[in-house]
Write an enzyme that holds these catalytic residues in place. Structure first.
Site, PDB file in Angstrom:
ATOM      1  N   GLY A  32       0.793  -1.226   0.000  1.00  0.00           N
ATOM      2  CA  GLY A  32       0.000   0.000   0.000  1.00  0.00           C
ATOM      3  C   GLY A  32       0.823   1.273   0.000  1.00  0.00           C
ATOM      4  CG  ASN A  34       2.054   3.113  -5.625  1.00  0.00           C
ATOM      5  OD1 ASN A  34       2.545   4.114  -6.155  1.00  0.00           O
ATOM      6  ND2 ASN A  34       2.640   1.919  -5.667  1.00  0.00           N
ATOM      7  CG  ASN A 127      -3.538  -1.193 -13.213  1.00  0.00           C
ATOM      8  OD1 ASN A 127      -3.463  -1.353 -12.000  1.00  0.00           O
ATOM      9  ND2 ASN A 127      -2.836  -1.937 -14.065  1.00  0.00           N
ATOM     10  CG  HIS A 129       1.957  -2.659 -15.365  1.00  0.00           C
ATOM     11  ND1 HIS A 129       1.581  -3.852 -14.780  1.00  0.00           N
ATOM     12  CD2 HIS A 129       2.972  -2.953 -16.213  1.00  0.00           C
ATOM     13  CE1 HIS A 129       2.338  -4.826 -15.264  1.00  0.00           C
ATOM     14  NE2 HIS A 129       3.196  -4.307 -16.135  1.00  0.00           N
ATOM     15  CD  GLU A 194       4.948   1.752  -9.021  1.00  0.00           C
ATOM     16  OE1 GLU A 194       4.722   0.884  -9.869  1.00  0.00           O
ATOM     17  OE2 GLU A 194       4.945   1.516  -7.802  1.00  0.00           O
TER      18      GLU A 194
HETATM   19  C1  GRF Z   1       3.451  -1.314  -7.455  1.00  0.00           C
HETATM   20  O1  GRF Z   1       4.768  -1.448  -7.898  1.00  0.00           O
HETATM   21  C2  GRF Z   1       2.494  -1.350  -8.610  1.00  0.00           C
HETATM   22  O2  GRF Z   1       3.016  -0.826  -9.780  1.00  0.00           O
HETATM   23  C3  GRF Z   1       2.253  -2.819  -8.773  1.00  0.00           C
HETATM   24  O3  GRF Z   1       2.234  -3.322  -7.470  1.00  0.00           O
HETATM   25  C4  GRF Z   1       3.055  -2.520  -6.634  1.00  0.00           C
HETATM   26  C5  GRF Z   1       2.258  -2.150  -5.428  1.00  0.00           C
HETATM   27  O4  GRF Z   1       3.019  -1.548  -4.436  1.00  0.00           O
HETATM   28  N1  GRF Z   1       1.068  -3.076  -9.555  1.00  0.00           N
HETATM   29  P1  GRF Z   1       2.329  -0.930  -3.158  1.00  0.00           P
HETATM   30  O5  GRF Z   1       1.384  -1.983  -2.584  1.00  0.00           O
HETATM   31  O6  GRF Z   1       1.586   0.289  -3.574  1.00  0.00           O
HETATM   32  O7  GRF Z   1       3.444  -0.625  -2.215  1.00  0.00           O
END
Ligand code: GRF
Length: 215
Positions: A32, A34, A127, A129, A194
């Protein structure tokens, strides 16, 4: 189609209404980080979005804790407890609708959504990625970039369609792959990107919606 064209499509699908911020629902499966970047951005004065709910499909995910800590309604909807995908997605849909979600953000959500769910939020699901799509779709994208000996890696935010990481691209951030990079080093660098890119895209969409509705 450019990223701005895709953003316009998303904005057009968010219904005009009287509100100060766009209501975001975040779906996650893991750490989590992000989600945390979105939470941190949402409380800045220049932010045009509010996270009104967080849905997680894996017990023990830190995303639940992160939402809980700041009082965002959060739901564990464990796919293992459903006999079919439809029931799983109907439950998620219920959580999001209950919190008036207008834009769904998949931030590390590791399940593929069916046309049923996509049909509930047409052109309103984005999404994140960890690759420069269309390269390295699906799981283990960072490993794939290393194995392919790519010179560059990065992350992509795209609109979700029925395919696996195939929807039209909104924005990308790029970083070099260095000679000595291993998986943790490259993953760290991509995650830094990200944490900037996703909130920035979400806020751009939200700002356009609010500006349109206040005109
Ligand atoms: C991120 O690298 C995203 O791109 C991928 O899964 C990861 C999730 O990381 N789909 P987090 O749970 O947000 O730390």
């Amino acid at each position: 189609m450019s990223g701005n064209d895709v953003i316009k499509i998303i904005v057009d699908h968010i219904k005009p209404k009287n509100r100060k911020k766009v209501a975001i629902g975040v779906m996650a499966s893991g750490n989590g980080s992000n989600l945390q970047a979105l939470i941190d951005n949402s409380v800045r004065p220049e932010s045009h979005f509010a996270i009104t709910s967080v849905v997680v499909n894996t017990p023990g995910s830190r995303a639940l804790e992160r939402a809980d800590r700041v009082g965002i309604p959060n739901y564990l909807v464990d796919h293992n407890t459903f006999t079919n995908k439809r029931g799983f997605e109907e439950r998620i849909y219920g959580c999001l609708v209950e919190n008036s979600v207008e834009l769904v953000v998949l931030a590390g959500f590791l399940r593929v959504l069916t046309p049923y769910f996509l049909g509930q939020f047409v052109n309103q699901i984005i999404n994140l990625h960890p690759s420069l799509l269309p390269r390295h779709k699906g799981l283990n994208a960072i490993e794939k970039a290393l194995l392919a000996r790519d010179n560059e890696a990065g992350c992509t935010v795209h609109l979700v369609d029925a395919g696996l990481d195939t929807g039209p691209m909104i924005a990308q951030s790029i970083c070099p792959i260095l000679k000595d990079d291993d998986l943790p080093a490259l993953r760290y660098r991509i995650q830094q990107l990200e944490h900037q890119l996703l909130p920035s895209v979400v806020n751009t969409i939200a700002k356009m919606v609010i500006t349109r509705d206040c005109a």
